[in-house]
Design an enzyme around this catalytic site. Sequence first.
Site, mmCIF file in Angstrom:
data_model
loop_
_atom_site.group_PDB
_atom_site.id
_atom_site.type_symbol
_atom_site.label_atom_id
_atom_site.label_comp_id
_atom_site.label_asym_id
_atom_site.label_seq_id
_atom_site.Cartn_x
_atom_site.Cartn_y
_atom_site.Cartn_z
ATOM 1 C CB CYS A 79 54.940 88.684 142.983
ATOM 2 S SG CYS A 79 53.260 89.376 143.475
ATOM 3 C CG HIS A 168 57.903 92.051 142.285
ATOM 4 N ND1 HIS A 168 57.897 91.341 140.986
ATOM 5 C CD2 HIS A 168 56.973 92.181 142.063
ATOM 6 C CE1 HIS A 168 57.180 91.311 140.236
ATOM 7 N NE2 HIS A 168 56.112 91.655 141.669
ATOM 8 C CD GLU A 170 61.326 90.151 140.261
ATOM 9 O OE1 GLU A 170 60.832 90.003 139.992
ATOM 10 O OE2 GLU A 170 61.547 88.973 141.711
#
Length: 194
Positions: A79, A168, A170
């Site tokens: 990001c 993202h 994650e």
Amino acid sequence: MILMIDNYDSFTYNLVQYLGELGEELVVKRNDSITIDEIEELSPDFLMISPGPCSPDEAGISLEAIKHFAGKIPIFGVCLGHQSIAQVFGGDVVRAERLMHGKTSDIEHDGKTIFEGLKNPLVATRYHSLIVKPETLPSCFTVTAQTKEGEIMAIRHNDLPIEGVQFHPESIMTSFGKEMLRNFIETYRKEVIA
């Protein structure tokens, strides 16, 4: 060892958790609490630049670290980290046409390096108001993933071990996020040994 530059983002520790589950040793330093010399002393095998709530110009040591370590150790940006990589090499980071906070998009990817062996398209979770302007991405980068609208979702340097993702990995809503991180480490660990 992976050094994670934390840009004061709540997602940083989700990344750290994923990487820890992959068996990686990590050191996390806030973007205003470490110098280039201190990074040199730590001698990390990988440098990761976390997401963050600001622009690349406000990301502390992130830009300087990317400039300094490009070509020396593998670098992965998420990001804000991705935007910072593009900016260091001359790309423009601009306000996105649509704000994406906690929204998912289907992204198409090239099936190489971080995307090797992954479903195509895959679902990616996005939290951002800034984006790399496609026509300003330097020719030393390849767009490796994008939305159907043509928004850049991932880039790879053509010669150096550097990659960035706008989304993202994650996030639990992203498909194969942990596999992407594993692929990055396995692909570029060879660069560390070499």
